[in-house]
Write an enzyme that holds these catalytic residues in place. Structure first.
Site, mmCIF file in Angstrom:
data_model
loop_
_atom_site.group_PDB
_atom_site.id
_atom_site.type_symbol
_atom_site.label_atom_id
_atom_site.label_comp_id
_atom_site.label_asym_id
_atom_site.label_seq_id
_atom_site.Cartn_x
_atom_site.Cartn_y
_atom_site.Cartn_z
ATOM 1 C CE1 TYR A 1 -22.394 15.700 -2.587
ATOM 2 C CE2 TYR A 1 -21.922 13.878 -4.069
ATOM 3 C CZ TYR A 1 -21.509 14.778 -3.108
ATOM 4 O OH TYR A 1 -20.198 14.749 -2.676
ATOM 5 C CB THR B 1 -16.710 -0.624 -8.827
ATOM 6 O OG1 THR B 1 -17.925 0.050 -8.547
ATOM 7 C CG2 THR B 1 -16.091 0.038 -10.062
ATOM 8 C CG ASP B 2 -22.110 -1.265 -8.500
ATOM 9 O OD1 ASP B 2 -21.287 -0.336 -8.347
ATOM 10 O OD2 ASP B 2 -23.164 -1.345 -7.838
ATOM 11 C CD GLU B 3 -19.344 4.075 -8.802
ATOM 12 O OE1 GLU B 3 -18.946 4.985 -9.528
ATOM 13 O OE2 GLU B 3 -19.509 4.203 -7.577
ATOM 14 N N GLY C 1 -22.597 14.283 -13.725
ATOM 15 C CA GLY C 1 -22.675 12.924 -14.300
ATOM 16 C C GLY C 1 -23.179 11.883 -13.318
ATOM 17 C CE LYS D 1 -11.817 -0.583 -9.688
ATOM 18 N NZ LYS D 1 -10.711 -1.112 -8.844
ATOM 19 C CG ASP E 1 -2.113 0.890 1.084
ATOM 20 O OD1 ASP E 1 -3.248 0.373 1.077
ATOM 21 O OD2 ASP E 1 -1.930 2.123 0.979
ATOM 22 C CB ALA F 1 -3.803 -0.640 -4.663
ATOM 23 C CE1 TYR G 1 -13.100 3.880 -8.328
ATOM 24 C CE2 TYR G 1 -15.486 3.852 -8.649
ATOM 25 C CZ TYR G 1 -14.332 3.258 -8.146
ATOM 26 O OH TYR G 1 -14.399 2.062 -7.486
ATOM 27 C CB SER G 2 -17.169 4.282 -13.393
ATOM 28 O OG SER G 2 -17.664 5.401 -14.074
ATOM 29 C CG ASN H 1 -28.048 8.562 -2.349
ATOM 30 O OD1 ASN H 1 -27.712 7.388 -2.193
ATOM 31 N ND2 ASN H 1 -27.569 9.318 -3.324
HETATM 32 P P1 NAD Z 1 -9.931 3.009 -0.385
HETATM 33 O O1 NAD Z 1 -9.797 4.299 -1.116
HETATM 34 O O2 NAD Z 1 -10.489 2.982 0.981
HETATM 35 O O3 NAD Z 1 -8.515 2.289 -0.316
HETATM 36 C C1 NAD Z 1 -7.618 2.269 -1.390
HETATM 37 C C2 NAD Z 1 -6.256 1.863 -0.872
HETATM 38 O O4 NAD Z 1 -5.345 1.816 -1.999
HETATM 39 C C3 NAD Z 1 -5.654 2.831 0.153
HETATM 40 O O5 NAD Z 1 -5.125 2.126 1.246
HETATM 41 C C4 NAD Z 1 -4.568 3.543 -0.628
HETATM 42 O O6 NAD Z 1 -3.486 3.962 0.182
HETATM 43 C C5 NAD Z 1 -4.148 2.471 -1.622
HETATM 44 N N1 NAD Z 1 -3.541 3.043 -2.827
HETATM 45 C C6 NAD Z 1 -4.028 4.073 -3.579
HETATM 46 N N2 NAD Z 1 -3.186 4.349 -4.574
HETATM 47 C C7 NAD Z 1 -2.144 3.462 -4.483
HETATM 48 C C8 NAD Z 1 -0.977 3.237 -5.236
HETATM 49 N N3 NAD Z 1 -0.674 4.004 -6.304
HETATM 50 N N4 NAD Z 1 -0.151 2.234 -4.874
HETATM 51 C C9 NAD Z 1 -0.437 1.475 -3.786
HETATM 52 N N5 NAD Z 1 -1.520 1.654 -3.022
HETATM 53 C C10 NAD Z 1 -2.374 2.639 -3.369
HETATM 54 O O7 NAD Z 1 -10.769 2.068 -1.369
HETATM 55 P P2 NAD Z 1 -11.866 0.953 -1.044
HETATM 56 O O8 NAD Z 1 -13.178 1.604 -0.922
HETATM 57 O O9 NAD Z 1 -11.355 0.078 0.041
HETATM 58 O O10 NAD Z 1 -11.862 0.166 -2.416
HETATM 59 C C11 NAD Z 1 -10.930 -0.912 -2.637
HETATM 60 C C12 NAD Z 1 -11.162 -1.479 -4.020
HETATM 61 O O11 NAD Z 1 -12.499 -1.952 -4.133
HETATM 62 C C13 NAD Z 1 -10.997 -0.440 -5.140
HETATM 63 O O12 NAD Z 1 -10.369 -1.081 -6.227
HETATM 64 C C14 NAD Z 1 -12.423 -0.039 -5.491
HETATM 65 O O13 NAD Z 1 -12.505 0.330 -6.850
HETATM 66 C C15 NAD Z 1 -13.161 -1.340 -5.228
HETATM 67 N N6 NAD Z 1 -14.580 -1.195 -4.847
HETATM 68 C C16 NAD Z 1 -14.955 -0.369 -3.824
HETATM 69 C C17 NAD Z 1 -16.294 -0.299 -3.439
HETATM 70 C C18 NAD Z 1 -16.752 0.573 -2.300
HETATM 71 O O14 NAD Z 1 -17.952 0.668 -2.071
HETATM 72 N N7 NAD Z 1 -15.859 1.202 -1.559
HETATM 73 C C19 NAD Z 1 -17.238 -1.065 -4.118
HETATM 74 C C20 NAD Z 1 -16.832 -1.883 -5.162
HETATM 75 C C21 NAD Z 1 -15.486 -1.965 -5.509
HETATM 76 O O1 TDX Z 2 -21.743 13.867 0.478
HETATM 77 C C1 TDX Z 2 -22.303 13.078 -0.290
HETATM 78 N N1 TDX Z 2 -23.626 13.259 -0.583
HETATM 79 C C2 TDX Z 2 -24.313 12.449 -1.434
HETATM 80 O O2 TDX Z 2 -25.519 12.640 -1.669
HETATM 81 C C3 TDX Z 2 -21.616 11.977 -0.902
HETATM 82 C C4 TDX Z 2 -20.154 11.741 -0.619
HETATM 83 C C5 TDX Z 2 -22.320 11.156 -1.737
HETATM 84 N N2 TDX Z 2 -23.635 11.395 -2.020
HETATM 85 C C6 TDX Z 2 -24.354 10.466 -2.911
HETATM 86 C C7 TDX Z 2 -23.660 10.130 -4.210
HETATM 87 C C8 TDX Z 2 -24.104 8.702 -4.451
HETATM 88 O O3 TDX Z 2 -25.366 8.695 -5.095
HETATM 89 O O4 TDX Z 2 -24.461 9.235 -2.192
HETATM 90 C C9 TDX Z 2 -24.267 8.111 -3.055
HETATM 91 C C10 TDX Z 2 -23.060 7.326 -2.563
HETATM 92 O O5 TDX Z 2 -21.924 8.138 -2.817
HETATM 93 P P1 TDX Z 2 -20.441 7.637 -2.477
HETATM 94 O O6 TDX Z 2 -20.393 7.201 -1.062
HETATM 95 O O7 TDX Z 2 -19.488 8.674 -2.952
HETATM 96 O O8 TDX Z 2 -20.345 6.305 -3.363
HETATM 97 P P2 TDX Z 2 -20.532 6.045 -4.936
HETATM 98 O O9 TDX Z 2 -20.274 7.250 -5.731
HETATM 99 O O10 TDX Z 2 -21.860 5.352 -5.124
HETATM 100 O O11 TDX Z 2 -19.309 5.019 -5.183
HETATM 101 C C11 TDX Z 2 -19.017 3.977 -4.207
HETATM 102 O O12 TDX Z 2 -19.505 2.740 -4.623
HETATM 103 C C12 TDX Z 2 -18.841 2.075 -5.663
HETATM 104 C C13 TDX Z 2 -17.525 3.897 -3.923
HETATM 105 O O13 TDX Z 2 -17.039 5.157 -3.530
HETATM 106 C C14 TDX Z 2 -16.771 3.371 -5.100
HETATM 107 O O14 TDX Z 2 -15.400 3.223 -4.780
HETATM 108 C C15 TDX Z 2 -17.345 2.048 -5.464
HETATM 109 O O15 TDX Z 2 -16.725 1.548 -6.617
#
Ligand code: NAD
Ligand code: TDX
Length: 353
Positions: A216, A134-136, A292, A163, A34, A83, A159-160, A258
């Site tokens: 939002y 991710t599903d995005e 978007g 991915k 990491d 990561a 982002y999406s 939301n």
């Molecule tokens: P997060 O942002 O909490 O963690 C990401 C981690 O990656 C951090 O520890 C960061 O330090 C590390 N990182 C970032 N850039 C790096 C680099 N260049 N080299 C090495 N390490 C690096 O993310 P998360 O929410 O835990 O998501 C983890 C994975 O799951 C991601 O690939 C994300 O796309 C995927 N994902 C997340 C969600 C969600 O709801 N959070 C849902 C579906 C898929």
């Molecule tokens: O302050 C906020 N207010 C708000 O209305 C934030 C941060 C988000 N939102 C809305 C945007 C989305 O419709 O809430 C929903 C969830 O937002 P996020 O928590 O930013 O998640 P989302 O954009 O859906 O993406 C998440 O799910 C898929 C993760 O961040 C991604 O990493 C993952 O791939």
């Protein structure tokens, strides 16, 4: 001992995956690679860091020479790649960072795995590259329908798009070089150690501090929420039982608008903080919509359920209550990750909306 590389293990989901693998598989040696960006925090792993089968490696997946050397040194037999830059709003302000980490970083790992596992002289057999996505990538649904593994990709945010691109590279390495790889696409996770830039932990943090909860647009966007430990369990099942070349969708079958989610969270917080009913909901503040902004995500996870026997374990109301309890009991963690730049960025940003 089987050497397993987990990338992004200091982040939200990665820390749950590391914890699960370190404690469930004493015959694996887990290397957590990491970079420790703003989203990575070693506090997330205090309970496993002294385990003898765990090692932390600080490094950047965009550094190809470093990644090649790490693979040459350890000859990992498995990779679980988490990561990433993961926050949609940040991808809108700084897309290139998402291309570098999510696309270039993933290709660096694929190249290193290919060189180590598929060379003629000293190949590694039985290895697997697991790409966590991710599903995005599937885009946005209307009122009806679910994303299946066959849904065409249609990403809308930087982002999406990053991915989606990384998923395509993983499939290309499978098809072109025969790299043994598997992909999963999961819906929104929630639970402990979630960085408070994402909706649920941000709202908990703001309610606790009596700050506005930024919703939002009209709050009508729908997400399918899954408890993070259920995601970590799905990753375990797919890593061990999934088929190379396949994709598995992971989801909670748990769709929430939301605004409804935020209202439920406000009720839970009122109870937990001994506030009068309705007090936290007064903090709801409708702000400018995300550019978007995808309307609806919903996952069909029947392939994973039918073929590999996984299913979500918790009802959302129960999972959300557990999550709130965790945040209230872990004030030091929350204070630590919201100190410094966080204050400037979030409090400044929403003031301007
Ligand atoms: P997060 O942002 O909490 O963690 C990401 C981690 O990656 C951090 O520890 C960061 O330090 C590390 N990182 C970032 N850039 C790096 C680099 N260049 N080299 C090495 N390490 C690096 O993310 P998360 O929410 O835990 O998501 C983890 C994975 O799951 C991601 O690939 C994300 O796309 C995927 N994902 C997340 C969600 C969600 O709801 N959070 C849902 C579906 C898929
Ligand atoms: O302050 C906020 N207010 C708000 O209305 C934030 C941060 C988000 N939102 C809305 C945007 C989305 O419709 O809430 C929903 C969830 O937002 P996020 O928590 O930013 O998640 P989302 O954009 O859906 O993406 C998440 O799910 C898929 C993760 O961040 C991604 O990493 C993952 O791939």
């Amino acid at each position: 001992m089987k050497k397993l590389l987990i990338t992004g293990g200091a982040g939200f989901i990665g820390s749950h995956v590391v914890r699960r693998f370190v404690s469930s598989y004493p015959d694996y040696r887990i290397y957590n690679l990491d970079k420790l960006t703003y989203a990575g925090n070693l506090e997330n792993l205090r309970d496993v860091e002294k385990q003898s089968n765990y090692e932390f490696v600080k490094g950047d997946i965009t550094d190809a020479a470093f990644i090649d050397a790490l693979f040459a040194q350890h000859r990992f037999e498995g990779v679980i790649h988490l990561a990433a830059e993961s926050h949609v709003d940040r991808s809108i302000s700084n897309p290139l960072e998402f291309v570098m980490t999510n696309v270039v970083g993933t290709v660096n790992l694929l190249n290193a795995a290919r060189k180590t596992w598929l060379n003629k002289e000293t190949p590694v057999s039985g290895a697997r590259f697991y790409h966590v996505s991710t599903d995005e990538v599937y885009g946005s649904l209307g009122e009806e329908g679910l994303f299946t593994e066959k849904t065409s990709y249609d990403p809308h945010s930087p982002y999406s798009a990053s991915k989606a691109s990384s998923d395509h590279f993983v499939r290309a390495y499978c098809d072109t070089y025969g790299l043994p790889a598997v992909i999963s696409n999961c819906s929104n996770n929630y639970g402990s150690f979630h960085f408070p830039e994402k909706l649920i932990p941000l709202a908990i943090h703001n309610i606790k501090n009596k700050k506005p909860i930024p919703v939002y647009g009209k709050g009508e966007n729908v997400r399918d929420w899954l408890f993070v430990e259920d995601h970590a369990r799905a990753i375990d099942v797919i890593f061990h039982k999934g088929k190379n070349g396949e994709t598995y969708n992971i989801g909670g079958n748990n769709e929430w608008k939301n605004i409804d989610l935020i209202r439920l969270l406000c009720e839970i917080m009122d109870r937990k903080l001994n506030r009068a009913s309705g007090e936290s909901a007064k903090l709801i503040s409708f702000v400018l919509d995300r550019a978007g902004h995808d309307l609806r995500y919903a996952i069909d996870s029947s392939k994973l359920q039918n073929e590999l026997g996984w299913k979500p374990s918790l009802r959302f109301e129960e999972g959300l209550e557990k999550t709130v309890e965790w945040y209230l009991a872990n004030e030091a963690w929350l204070n630590n990750v919201t100190s410094g730049d966080y204050k400037k960025y979030y409090e400044g940003q929403y003031a301007k909306r």
